[in-house]
Design a protein around this motif. Sequence first.
Motif, PDB file in Angstrom:
ATOM      1  N   ALA A  35       0.983  -1.069  -0.123  1.00  0.00           N
ATOM      2  CA  ALA A  35       0.145  -0.156  -0.312  1.00  0.00           C
ATOM      3  C   ALA A  35       0.838   1.009  -0.064  1.00  0.00           C
ATOM      4  CB  ALA A  35      -1.006   0.159   1.388  1.00  0.00           C
ATOM      5  N   VAL A  36       0.730   2.173  -1.185  1.00  0.00           N
ATOM      6  CA  VAL A  36       1.410   3.180  -1.450  1.00  0.00           C
ATOM      7  C   VAL A  36       1.086   4.845  -1.334  1.00  0.00           C
ATOM      8  CG1 VAL A  36       3.548   4.691  -3.188  1.00  0.00           C
ATOM      9  CG2 VAL A  36       3.361   1.922  -2.302  1.00  0.00           C
ATOM     10  N   SER A  37       1.612   5.380  -0.575  1.00  0.00           N
ATOM     11  CA  SER A  37       0.766   6.726  -0.809  1.00  0.00           C
ATOM     12  C   SER A  37       2.415   7.682  -1.350  1.00  0.00           C
ATOM     13  CB  SER A  37       0.490   6.779   0.875  1.00  0.00           C
ATOM     14  OG  SER A  37       0.659   8.574   1.117  1.00  0.00           O
ATOM     15  N   LEU A  38       1.747   8.194  -2.315  1.00  0.00           N
ATOM     16  CA  LEU A  38       3.118   9.255  -2.121  1.00  0.00           C
ATOM     17  C   LEU A  38       2.623  10.346  -2.059  1.00  0.00           C
ATOM     18  CD1 LEU A  38       5.999   9.474  -4.136  1.00  0.00           C
ATOM     19  CD2 LEU A  38       3.661   9.682  -6.189  1.00  0.00           C
ATOM     20  N   TRP A  39       3.604  11.307  -1.957  1.00  0.00           N
ATOM     21  CA  TRP A  39       3.470  13.037  -1.525  1.00  0.00           C
ATOM     22  C   TRP A  39       4.237  13.674  -2.803  1.00  0.00           C
ATOM     23  CZ3 TRP A  39       0.094  16.155   1.911  1.00  0.00           C
ATOM     24  CH2 TRP A  39      -0.678  15.170   2.615  1.00  0.00           C
ATOM     25  N   LEU A  40       3.690  14.832  -3.224  1.00  0.00           N
ATOM     26  CA  LEU A  40       4.452  15.336  -3.707  1.00  0.00           C
ATOM     27  C   LEU A  40       4.297  16.204  -2.858  1.00  0.00           C
ATOM     28  CD1 LEU A  40       3.309  14.426  -7.076  1.00  0.00           C
ATOM     29  CD2 LEU A  40       4.767  13.322  -6.338  1.00  0.00           C
ATOM     30  N   THR A  41       5.974  17.642  -3.362  1.00  0.00           N
ATOM     31  CA  THR A  41       6.337  18.043  -2.403  1.00  0.00           C
ATOM     32  C   THR A  41       7.251  19.181  -3.337  1.00  0.00           C
ATOM     33  OG1 THR A  41       8.122  17.671  -0.542  1.00  0.00           O
ATOM     34  CG2 THR A  41       5.710  17.545  -0.446  1.00  0.00           C
ATOM     35  N   GLY A  42       7.108  20.322  -3.179  1.00  0.00           N
ATOM     36  CA  GLY A  42       8.348  21.648  -3.470  1.00  0.00           C
ATOM     37  C   GLY A  42       8.265  21.343  -5.416  1.00  0.00           C
ATOM     38  N   GLU A  43       9.335  21.005  -5.874  1.00  0.00           N
ATOM     39  CA  GLU A  43       9.313  21.225  -8.003  1.00  0.00           C
ATOM     40  C   GLU A  43       8.449  19.213  -7.575  1.00  0.00           C
ATOM     41  OE1 GLU A  43      10.202  23.666  -9.635  1.00  0.00           O
ATOM     42  OE2 GLU A  43       9.699  24.186  -7.628  1.00  0.00           O
ATOM     43  N   ALA A  44       8.433  18.868  -6.754  1.00  0.00           N
ATOM     44  CA  ALA A  44       7.575  17.681  -7.528  1.00  0.00           C
ATOM     45  C   ALA A  44       5.706  18.132  -7.460  1.00  0.00           C
ATOM     46  CB  ALA A  44       7.816  16.283  -6.995  1.00  0.00           C
ATOM     47  N   ALA A  45       5.868  19.383  -7.305  1.00  0.00           N
ATOM     48  CA  ALA A  45       4.290  19.400  -6.760  1.00  0.00           C
ATOM     49  C   ALA A  45       3.972  19.405  -8.989  1.00  0.00           C
ATOM     50  CB  ALA A  45       3.877  20.774  -6.346  1.00  0.00           C
ATOM     51  N   ALA A  74      -2.894   3.972 -10.275  1.00  0.00           N
ATOM     52  CA  ALA A  74      -3.646   3.737 -10.804  1.00  0.00           C
ATOM     53  C   ALA A  74      -3.773   2.011  -9.217  1.00  0.00           C
ATOM     54  CB  ALA A  74      -3.131   2.587 -11.575  1.00  0.00           C
ATOM     55  N   GLY A  75      -2.739   2.538  -8.567  1.00  0.00           N
ATOM     56  CA  GLY A  75      -2.817   1.291  -7.405  1.00  0.00           C
ATOM     57  C   GLY A  75      -2.564   1.923  -6.032  1.00  0.00           C
ATOM     58  N   GLY A  76      -2.075   2.525  -6.127  1.00  0.00           N
ATOM     59  CA  GLY A  76      -1.881   3.769  -4.818  1.00  0.00           C
ATOM     60  C   GLY A  76      -2.172   5.103  -4.805  1.00  0.00           C
ATOM     61  N   ARG A  77      -2.014   5.901  -4.054  1.00  0.00           N
ATOM     62  CA  ARG A  77      -2.975   7.419  -3.241  1.00  0.00           C
ATOM     63  C   ARG A  77      -1.680   8.514  -3.288  1.00  0.00           C
ATOM     64  NH1 ARG A  77      -5.609   7.959   1.839  1.00  0.00           N
ATOM     65  NH2 ARG A  77      -4.026   7.292   2.998  1.00  0.00           N
ATOM     66  N   VAL A  78      -1.615   8.989  -4.273  1.00  0.00           N
ATOM     67  CA  VAL A  78      -0.946  10.551  -3.946  1.00  0.00           C
ATOM     68  C   VAL A  78      -1.662  11.675  -4.335  1.00  0.00           C
ATOM     69  CG1 VAL A  78       0.398  12.092  -6.456  1.00  0.00           C
ATOM     70  CG2 VAL A  78       0.256   9.423  -6.925  1.00  0.00           C
ATOM     71  N   THR A  79      -0.315  12.258  -3.216  1.00  0.00           N
ATOM     72  CA  THR A  79      -1.307  13.696  -2.352  1.00  0.00           C
ATOM     73  C   THR A  79      -0.059  15.024  -2.701  1.00  0.00           C
ATOM     74  OG1 THR A  79      -1.547  12.596  -0.915  1.00  0.00           O
ATOM     75  CG2 THR A  79      -1.721  14.458  -0.622  1.00  0.00           C
ATOM     76  N   LEU A  80      -0.974  16.295  -3.738  1.00  0.00           N
ATOM     77  CA  LEU A  80       0.007  16.564  -3.374  1.00  0.00           C
ATOM     78  C   LEU A  80      -0.092  17.595  -1.700  1.00  0.00           C
ATOM     79  CD1 LEU A  80       0.899  19.207  -5.041  1.00  0.00           C
ATOM     80  CD2 LEU A  80      -0.484  20.179  -5.972  1.00  0.00           C
ATOM     81  N   CYS A  81       1.257  18.179  -1.500  1.00  0.00           N
ATOM     82  CA  CYS A  81       0.733  19.726  -0.556  1.00  0.00           C
ATOM     83  C   CYS A  81       0.502  20.714  -0.388  1.00  0.00           C
ATOM     84  CB  CYS A  81       2.292  19.537  -0.316  1.00  0.00           C
ATOM     85  SG  CYS A  81       2.483  20.877   0.866  1.00  0.00           S
ATOM     86  N   THR A  82      -0.467  20.341   0.590  1.00  0.00           N
ATOM     87  CA  THR A  82      -1.360  21.653   0.375  1.00  0.00           C
ATOM     88  C   THR A  82      -0.291  23.019   0.154  1.00  0.00           C
ATOM     89  OG1 THR A  82      -3.032  21.115   2.187  1.00  0.00           O
ATOM     90  CG2 THR A  82      -3.626  23.404   2.039  1.00  0.00           C
ATOM     91  N   GLN A  83       0.595  23.705   0.907  1.00  0.00           N
ATOM     92  CA  GLN A  83       1.720  24.416   0.561  1.00  0.00           C
ATOM     93  C   GLN A  83       2.248  24.794  -0.424  1.00  0.00           C
ATOM     94  OE1 GLN A  83       4.053  24.967   3.928  1.00  0.00           O
ATOM     95  NE2 GLN A  83       2.505  24.966   6.236  1.00  0.00           N
ATOM     96  N   CYS A  84       2.326  23.323  -1.075  1.00  0.00           N
ATOM     97  CA  CYS A  84       3.203  23.642  -1.950  1.00  0.00           C
ATOM     98  C   CYS A  84       2.278  23.798  -3.173  1.00  0.00           C
ATOM     99  CB  CYS A  84       3.623  22.269  -2.804  1.00  0.00           C
ATOM    100  SG  CYS A  84       5.159  22.156  -1.116  1.00  0.00           S
ATOM    101  N   ALA A  85       1.043  23.610  -3.073  1.00  0.00           N
ATOM    102  CA  ALA A  85       0.095  23.785  -4.366  1.00  0.00           C
ATOM    103  C   ALA A  85      -0.968  25.354  -3.949  1.00  0.00           C
ATOM    104  CB  ALA A  85      -1.213  22.958  -4.234  1.00  0.00           C
ATOM    105  N   ALA A  86      -0.378  25.852  -3.441  1.00  0.00           N
ATOM    106  CA  ALA A  86      -1.237  27.226  -2.753  1.00  0.00           C
ATOM    107  C   ALA A  86       0.098  28.410  -3.030  1.00  0.00           C
ATOM    108  CB  ALA A  86      -1.362  27.674  -1.451  1.00  0.00           C
ATOM    109  N   ARG A  87       1.559  27.970  -3.050  1.00  0.00           N
ATOM    110  CA  ARG A  87       2.464  28.853  -3.682  1.00  0.00           C
ATOM    111  C   ARG A  87       2.928  28.617  -5.288  1.00  0.00           C
ATOM    112  NH1 ARG A  87       5.067  27.083   0.883  1.00  0.00           N
ATOM    113  NH2 ARG A  87       5.950  25.159   0.462  1.00  0.00           N
ATOM    114  N   ARG A  88       1.835  27.790  -5.493  1.00  0.00           N
ATOM    115  CA  ARG A  88       2.332  27.304  -7.305  1.00  0.00           C
ATOM    116  C   ARG A  88       0.813  27.450  -8.303  1.00  0.00           C
ATOM    117  NH1 ARG A  88       5.874  24.536  -4.542  1.00  0.00           N
ATOM    118  NH2 ARG A  88       7.606  24.058  -5.693  1.00  0.00           N
TER     119      ARG A  88
END
Length: 121
Positions: A35-45, A74-88
């Motif tokens: 079970a994978v949860s991938l968090w995108l932060t910084g430039e990975a946003a 397709a098989g896990g969960r991907v989340t974008l950081c709230t602050q990283c989204a807002a800054r972009r």
Amino acid sequence: MTRSLVIKVTAGADSPERANQALTVAAAAVASGVAVSLWLTGEAAWFAVPGGSERFPALEHATPVTDLLEVVRAGGRVTLCTQCAARRGLTQDDLLEGIRIAGAPAFVEEVTTDGVQALVY
């Protein structure tokens, strides 16, 4: 007990090898039944938006990030950081289907659950 892995990737086109490695580990874990949860932060946003991963430089001997991200979506969960989204200037409407926006409390909850392993790239 279900095996779980939380991966936070902070790099994007600014550090392509590190970013690709994080997505490779996430996709390999999904393929292994973890079970994978991938968090995108910084430039990975930028991976969270349509076309974002297509602008990523190709790396020799590496699976394209577009393909890796699709496996994780397709098989896990991907989340974008709230602050990283807002800054972009990104909102939920700007994101690829299935990617959510959440902040530090959700991340802390995920990584402090028993049996969860966490990696930061």
